[in-house]
Design a protein around this motif. Structure first.
Motif, PDB file in Angstrom:
ATOM      1  N   VAL A  45       3.129  69.384  42.392  1.00 13.90           N
ATOM      2  CA  VAL A  45       3.847  70.325  43.259  1.00 13.90           C
ATOM      3  C   VAL A  45       3.024  70.757  44.469  1.00 13.90           C
ATOM      4  O   VAL A  45       3.390  71.689  45.183  1.00 13.90           O
ATOM      5  CB  VAL A  45       4.304  71.577  42.479  1.00 13.90           C
ATOM      6  CG1 VAL A  45       5.326  71.218  41.427  1.00 13.90           C
ATOM      7  CG2 VAL A  45       3.107  72.287  41.852  1.00 13.90           C
ATOM      8  N   PRO A  68      10.019  63.502  39.466  1.00 10.72           N
ATOM      9  CA  PRO A  68      10.969  63.959  40.501  1.00 10.72           C
ATOM     10  C   PRO A  68      11.098  65.473  40.560  1.00 10.72           C
ATOM     11  O   PRO A  68      11.249  66.045  41.646  1.00 10.72           O
ATOM     12  CB  PRO A  68      12.293  63.291  40.110  1.00 10.72           C
ATOM     13  CG  PRO A  68      12.132  62.858  38.690  1.00 10.72           C
ATOM     14  CD  PRO A  68      10.676  62.592  38.494  1.00 10.72           C
ATOM     15  N   GLU A  69      11.038  66.144  39.412  1.00  8.10           N
ATOM     16  CA  GLU A  69      11.175  67.606  39.414  1.00  8.10           C
ATOM     17  C   GLU A  69      10.005  68.270  40.135  1.00  8.10           C
ATOM     18  O   GLU A  69      10.172  69.300  40.797  1.00  8.10           O
ATOM     19  CB  GLU A  69      11.275  68.132  37.980  1.00  8.10           C
ATOM     20  CG  GLU A  69      12.529  67.692  37.243  1.00  8.10           C
ATOM     21  CD  GLU A  69      12.396  66.319  36.588  1.00  8.10           C
ATOM     22  OE1 GLU A  69      13.354  65.907  35.910  1.00  8.10           O
ATOM     23  OE2 GLU A  69      11.343  65.659  36.764  1.00  8.10           O
ATOM     24  N   VAL A  71       8.319  66.902  42.602  1.00 10.94           N
ATOM     25  CA  VAL A  71       8.535  66.642  44.027  1.00 10.94           C
ATOM     26  C   VAL A  71       9.527  67.647  44.609  1.00 10.94           C
ATOM     27  O   VAL A  71       9.309  68.210  45.690  1.00 10.94           O
ATOM     28  CB  VAL A  71       9.024  65.191  44.228  1.00 10.94           C
ATOM     29  CG1 VAL A  71       9.520  64.972  45.649  1.00 10.94           C
ATOM     30  CG2 VAL A  71       7.912  64.209  43.886  1.00 10.94           C
ATOM     31  N   GLU A  72      10.610  67.895  43.887  1.00 17.93           N
ATOM     32  CA  GLU A  72      11.605  68.860  44.368  1.00 17.93           C
ATOM     33  C   GLU A  72      11.010  70.258  44.471  1.00 17.93           C
ATOM     34  O   GLU A  72      11.269  70.985  45.441  1.00 17.93           O
ATOM     35  CB  GLU A  72      12.824  68.860  43.435  1.00 17.93           C
ATOM     36  CG  GLU A  72      13.680  67.622  43.534  1.00 17.93           C
ATOM     37  CD  GLU A  72      14.217  67.406  44.942  1.00 17.93           C
ATOM     38  OE1 GLU A  72      14.643  68.396  45.576  1.00 17.93           O
ATOM     39  OE2 GLU A  72      14.200  66.260  45.412  1.00 17.93           O
ATOM     40  N   GLU A  73      10.200  70.650  43.499  1.00 17.70           N
ATOM     41  CA  GLU A  73       9.589  71.972  43.541  1.00 17.70           C
ATOM     42  C   GLU A  73       8.583  72.067  44.685  1.00 17.70           C
ATOM     43  O   GLU A  73       8.490  73.105  45.356  1.00 17.70           O
ATOM     44  CB  GLU A  73       8.902  72.273  42.207  1.00 17.70           C
ATOM     45  CG  GLU A  73       8.171  73.609  42.133  1.00 17.70           C
ATOM     46  CD  GLU A  73       9.082  74.816  42.337  1.00 17.70           C
ATOM     47  OE1 GLU A  73       8.554  75.909  42.630  1.00 17.70           O
ATOM     48  OE2 GLU A  73      10.326  74.677  42.197  1.00 17.70           O
ATOM     49  N   ARG A  75       8.740  70.483  47.527  1.00 16.75           N
ATOM     50  CA  ARG A  75       9.524  70.620  48.757  1.00 16.75           C
ATOM     51  C   ARG A  75       9.983  72.062  48.961  1.00 16.75           C
ATOM     52  O   ARG A  75      10.004  72.570  50.082  1.00 16.75           O
ATOM     53  CB  ARG A  75      10.737  69.698  48.703  1.00 16.75           C
ATOM     54  CG  ARG A  75      10.415  68.214  48.844  1.00 16.75           C
ATOM     55  CD  ARG A  75      11.636  67.372  48.567  1.00 16.75           C
ATOM     56  NE  ARG A  75      11.356  65.945  48.739  1.00 16.75           N
ATOM     57  CZ  ARG A  75      12.133  64.971  48.284  1.00 16.75           C
ATOM     58  NH1 ARG A  75      13.259  65.296  47.639  1.00 16.75           N
ATOM     59  NH2 ARG A  75      11.811  63.715  48.472  1.00 16.75           N
ATOM     60  N   ARG A  76      10.359  72.711  47.853  1.00 17.44           N
ATOM     61  CA  ARG A  76      10.816  74.097  47.949  1.00 17.44           C
ATOM     62  C   ARG A  76       9.669  75.020  48.368  1.00 17.44           C
ATOM     63  O   ARG A  76       9.848  75.913  49.191  1.00 17.44           O
ATOM     64  CB  ARG A  76      11.374  74.547  46.601  1.00 17.44           C
ATOM     65  CG  ARG A  76      12.002  75.937  46.621  1.00 17.44           C
ATOM     66  CD  ARG A  76      12.348  76.423  45.226  1.00 17.44           C
ATOM     67  NE  ARG A  76      11.141  76.699  44.442  1.00 17.44           N
ATOM     68  CZ  ARG A  76      10.414  77.810  44.559  1.00 17.44           C
ATOM     69  NH1 ARG A  76      10.753  78.734  45.445  1.00 17.44           N
ATOM     70  NH2 ARG A  76       9.353  77.982  43.799  1.00 17.44           N
ATOM     71  N   HIS A  85       9.158  61.080  46.114  1.00 17.80           N
ATOM     72  CA  HIS A  85       9.147  60.597  44.739  1.00 17.80           C
ATOM     73  C   HIS A  85       8.729  59.126  44.721  1.00 17.80           C
ATOM     74  O   HIS A  85       9.319  58.293  45.413  1.00 17.80           O
ATOM     75  CB  HIS A  85      10.536  60.728  44.104  1.00 17.80           C
ATOM     76  CG  HIS A  85      10.568  60.280  42.682  1.00 17.80           C
ATOM     77  ND1 HIS A  85      11.609  59.549  42.153  1.00 17.80           N
ATOM     78  CD2 HIS A  85       9.669  60.443  41.669  1.00 17.80           C
ATOM     79  CE1 HIS A  85      11.368  59.292  40.882  1.00 17.80           C
ATOM     80  NE2 HIS A  85      10.198  59.818  40.568  1.00 17.80           N
ATOM     81  N   ASP A  87       8.840  56.240  42.416  1.00 19.19           N
ATOM     82  CA  ASP A  87       9.566  55.927  41.186  1.00 19.19           C
ATOM     83  C   ASP A  87       8.932  54.756  40.436  1.00 19.19           C
ATOM     84  O   ASP A  87       9.602  53.799  40.069  1.00 19.19           O
ATOM     85  CB  ASP A  87      11.033  55.641  41.513  1.00 19.19           C
ATOM     86  CG  ASP A  87      11.921  55.721  40.277  1.00 19.19           C
ATOM     87  OD1 ASP A  87      11.508  56.351  39.283  1.00 19.19           O
ATOM     88  OD2 ASP A  87      13.026  55.150  40.312  1.00 19.19           O
TER      89      ASP A  87
END
Length: 264
Positions: A45, A68-69, A71-73, A75-76, A85, A87
């Motif tokens: 993160v 992926p989770e 990466v999303e966090e 970005r936030r 991500h 993969d």
């Protein structure tokens, strides 16, 4: 791919670990970070940016991770940074990913960092990924990654109290695994096995088996289990990468560090 205290692939792993920036800042001789384009390979993160002393410009920071989770966090938390991500298959962190997926070309970087990444890969995969990452360095860029020397024992007053400061890395990891993950694990038998083998490169699989250096990729399809951790001595890492600067840990971290430049 960031170190986890025993969690398998059933749930995403969001790292709470800090101290990455201070560690690499010291290992790399305090480079001029604001001018550097930085790739945090396996950066989860983006906790590298958490340190109040961190001077990496968010607009110059890229994070590439298989979770992926995370990466999303990332970005936030850091909207001005770039989180992508990757993969690639990893049975512990991304079991649905693509095997041997090449590292995407994101341009050239002055600094590429990898904290606790190659303590969760085979030697063959480390060689493959490091070779690719070096091609993304600028002419005077550096790649720095951590690894765990099983026989490093911190001097008095060095280690954090919860890390069994009187134990070397191997015995600390085994004691920690028994305490937090596998209360029934036979630490003494594993210690005896490691002592008799005199580890150079070895993998502790599921906190129950040691796989000694085979020179290749021991973890073939269908042999995956829950998790594993790799140990490599500083001497052996020098034999794998003769052109690397192999550096001892810096307080309070127990990781050794390999620093590589772009290959001619």
């Amino acid at each position: 791919m960031t170190e986890t205290p025993g969690r398998g692939s059933a749930a995403p792993y969001i790292s709470a670990r800090t101290g990455q920036f201070r560690y690499f800042d010291r290992q790399l001789g305090r480079p001029g970070w604001p001018a550097k384009r930085v790739l945090d390979f396996g950066g989860n993160v983006g906790n590298l940016l958490l340190d109040p002393e961190c001077t990496i410009r968010h607009g110059h920071y890229w994070c590439l991770d298989v979770i992926p989770e995370a990466v999303e966090e990332g970005r936030r938390r850091y909207p001005d940074a770039t989180f992508l991500h990757y993969d690639r298959y990893n049975f512990e962190y991304n079991p649905g990913g693509t095997r041997r997926l090449p590292v995407p070309d994101l341009g050239r970087f002055d600094v590429i960092l990898a904290q606790s990444v190659f303590s969760h890969t085979s030697k063959a995969e480390m060689r493959e990924l490091v070779a690719q990452l070096r091609t993304f360095l600028t002419d005077d860029g550096v790649l720095a990654f951590t690894f765990i020397d099983p026989y490093f024992k911190p001097p008095p007053g060095w280690a954090r109290a919860e890390e069994w400061p009187d134990l070397d890395n191997l015995r600390w990891r085994l004691a920690s695994a028994r305490r937090w993950q596998e209360p029934g694990m036979d630490v003494e038998a594993l210690e005896a096995e490691a002592t008799s083998a005199r580890i150079t490169w070895a993998t502790l699989v599921n906190n129950e088996d040691f796989v000694l250096d085979s020179g290749g990729d021991w973890c073939r399809e269908g042999e995956e289990r829950t998790h594993y951790m790799v140990f490599c001595t500083e001497e052996h890492m020098r034999s794998v990468y003769p052109d690397a600067d192999v550096l001892p840990p810096v307080q309070p971290e127990r990781f050794s560090c390999a620093v590589l430049r772009r290959q001619p």
